[in-house]
Design a protein around this motif. Sequence first.
Motif, PDB file in Angstrom:
ATOM      1  N   SER A 172       5.261   1.537  -0.742  1.00 14.15           N
ATOM      2  CA  SER A 172       6.023   1.105   0.429  1.00 14.15           C
ATOM      3  C   SER A 172       5.545   1.757   1.718  1.00 14.15           C
ATOM      4  N   GLY A 173       4.215   1.856   1.874  1.00 12.34           N
ATOM      5  CA  GLY A 173       3.694   2.409   3.114  1.00 12.34           C
ATOM      6  C   GLY A 173       3.365   1.334   4.132  1.00 12.34           C
ATOM      7  N   SER A 174       2.756   0.243   3.659  1.00 12.50           N
ATOM      8  CA  SER A 174       2.376  -0.862   4.533  1.00 12.50           C
ATOM      9  C   SER A 174       2.200  -2.121   3.690  1.00 12.50           C
ATOM     10  N   PHE A 222       0.839  -1.203   0.000  1.00 13.01           N
ATOM     11  CA  PHE A 222       0.000   0.000   0.000  1.00 13.01           C
ATOM     12  C   PHE A 222       0.868   1.245   0.000  1.00 13.01           C
ATOM     13  N   GLN A 223       0.332   2.308  -0.599  1.00  9.90           N
ATOM     14  CA  GLN A 223       1.067   3.566  -0.677  1.00  9.90           C
ATOM     15  C   GLN A 223       1.256   4.197   0.694  1.00  9.90           C
ATOM     16  N   GLY A 224       0.232   4.114   1.552  1.00 12.03           N
ATOM     17  CA  GLY A 224       0.306   4.744   2.864  1.00 12.03           C
ATOM     18  C   GLY A 224       0.298   3.751   4.004  1.00 12.03           C
ATOM     19  N   VAL A 245      13.622  -9.021   6.765  1.00 15.20           N
ATOM     20  CA  VAL A 245      12.667 -10.120   6.770  1.00 15.20           C
ATOM     21  C   VAL A 245      11.447  -9.694   7.584  1.00 15.20           C
ATOM     22  N   VAL A 246      10.258  -9.787   6.997  1.00 12.39           N
ATOM     23  CA  VAL A 246       9.028  -9.453   7.709  1.00 12.39           C
ATOM     24  C   VAL A 246       8.061 -10.627   7.592  1.00 12.39           C
ATOM     25  N   SER A 247       7.079 -10.628   8.448  1.00 11.34           N
ATOM     26  CA  SER A 247       6.104 -11.716   8.443  1.00 11.34           C
ATOM     27  C   SER A 247       4.728 -11.177   8.758  1.00 11.34           C
ATOM     28  N   GLY A 248       3.756 -11.520   7.919  1.00 14.19           N
ATOM     29  CA  GLY A 248       2.400 -11.068   8.144  1.00 14.19           C
ATOM     30  C   GLY A 248       2.228  -9.598   7.811  1.00 14.19           C
ATOM     31  N   ASN A 249       1.197  -8.990   8.379  1.00 15.29           N
ATOM     32  CA  ASN A 249       0.884  -7.594   8.081  1.00 15.29           C
ATOM     33  C   ASN A 249       1.833  -6.637   8.791  1.00 15.29           C
ATOM     34  N   VAL A 250       2.249  -5.608   8.088  1.00 11.00           N
ATOM     35  CA  VAL A 250       3.056  -4.524   8.666  1.00 11.00           C
ATOM     36  C   VAL A 250       2.307  -3.222   8.410  1.00 11.00           C
ATOM     37  N   GLN A 251       1.788  -2.593   9.467  1.00  7.32           N
ATOM     38  CA  GLN A 251       0.939  -1.414   9.307  1.00  7.32           C
ATOM     39  C   GLN A 251       1.706  -0.185   8.855  1.00  7.32           C
ATOM     40  N   ASN A 267      -1.112   1.998   7.477  1.00 10.09           N
ATOM     41  CA  ASN A 267      -2.437   1.495   7.848  1.00 10.09           C
ATOM     42  C   ASN A 267      -3.244   1.050   6.627  1.00 10.09           C
ATOM     43  N   PHE A 268      -2.515   0.539   5.623  1.00 17.54           N
ATOM     44  CA  PHE A 268      -3.125  -0.088   4.441  1.00 17.54           C
ATOM     45  C   PHE A 268      -3.984   0.888   3.630  1.00 17.54           C
ATOM     46  N   ALA A 269      -3.463   2.106   3.499  1.00 14.73           N
ATOM     47  CA  ALA A 269      -4.173   3.138   2.742  1.00 14.73           C
ATOM     48  C   ALA A 269      -3.875   3.000   1.252  1.00 14.73           C
ATOM     49  N   ASP A 270      -4.918   3.029   0.425  1.00 16.28           N
ATOM     50  CA  ASP A 270      -4.772   2.944  -1.029  1.00 16.28           C
ATOM     51  C   ASP A 270      -4.066   4.179  -1.586  1.00 16.28           C
ATOM     52  N   PRO A 271      -3.477   4.075  -2.792  1.00 19.74           N
ATOM     53  CA  PRO A 271      -3.560   2.945  -3.725  1.00 19.74           C
ATOM     54  C   PRO A 271      -2.697   1.760  -3.273  1.00 19.74           C
ATOM     55  N   SER A 272      -2.947   0.622  -3.921  1.00 16.65           N
ATOM     56  CA  SER A 272      -2.238  -0.589  -3.542  1.00 16.65           C
ATOM     57  C   SER A 272      -1.809  -1.366  -4.780  1.00 16.65           C
ATOM     58  N   GLN A 273      -0.942  -2.340  -4.550  1.00 15.31           N
ATOM     59  CA  GLN A 273      -0.428  -3.183  -5.633  1.00 15.31           C
ATOM     60  C   GLN A 273      -0.270  -4.609  -5.111  1.00 15.31           C
ATOM     61  N   GLY A 274      -0.886  -5.565  -5.773  1.00 18.66           N
ATOM     62  CA  GLY A 274      -0.726  -6.961  -5.412  1.00 18.66           C
ATOM     63  C   GLY A 274       0.389  -7.602  -6.214  1.00 18.66           C
TER      64      GLY A 274
END
Length: 301
Positions: A255-257, A232-234, A278-284, A236-243
């Motif tokens: 590279s926001g979250s 996500f751009q911002g 290395v990260v795991s799961g959601n990163v706010q 706390n998972f703020a759009d826009p986003s890219q899968g």
Amino acid sequence: MFRTRATALASLATVGVLLLSGCGGNDTKDAAASGASSAAGAGELSFQKGTAKQNNAPAQTGDFAPDAAPAAAAKKPTVRKWVQLSAGRAGQLDPVVVNGAGFTLYRFDKDTADPSKSNCSGECATTWPPYLVARGGKVFIDGIDKSAIGFIARDGALQVTIGGWPVYLFSKDLKAGDTNGQGVGGTWFGVTPDGEKAGGGQPGGDGTDQSGADAGADVDPEASPAGSATFFQGANFADPSQGVAGPGCRNVRFSGSIQASGALKIWDGPDCTGNVKVVSGNVQDLAAIGFPTVKSVRFLG
């Protein structure tokens, strides 16, 4: 005369009581001190130079026993009649200490080396079986200075320490030479012959740049590798986003979250170059874990 003799006997009895009392106090203190020593029980072990094979160690015993392999040892504490500590190579780690069966030995950043103390128990010790040798057992030394080797009491046996650091196997290392535990959680690393972190304390072993690779927030060492993620751009998972999805390395725009179902590596350069985490799961909030720029990702699955 009788009075003088009685007085003398009473004095001797008093001295005897004091001496016995003093001995009892010292024994208690010494026992406590030996239990905390990094060399606890070392006098009970015999050390021999060379490998187990060179010293004709019996087959199916010690590190050669089937239940001594990491995956099997994870089921219950495995106490070996003998252990072998060899300065060798495993994967991209050179030097690193391996045991008699060729499995990598690891150290844990949350332990302490002075004094030697393990902080891995319960589920942690199931995933990372402590490397144990029986009291009265043997230690084969191959390319390692004996002065670097110590022990702490554990599970009725002795856990090996190197450079003061308690050492472990990794239950997900399935064959000799595996280094799947390197860098897990940003706290687990192969151990060098002098107790340092193998590979310069960097995770991985796939030949890519691993600089600056401390694990970020929300890292679960037991998480399965992620096959896809949403950037996500911002915060706390703020759009826009890219899968993006694996396998391998993929470049990303945001590279926001991050939202992900498992573990993955992120880089601050394109094509999986530069600094890595290395990260795991959601990163706010990636900035909050000290990694505000992400330009590429590698899926571990």
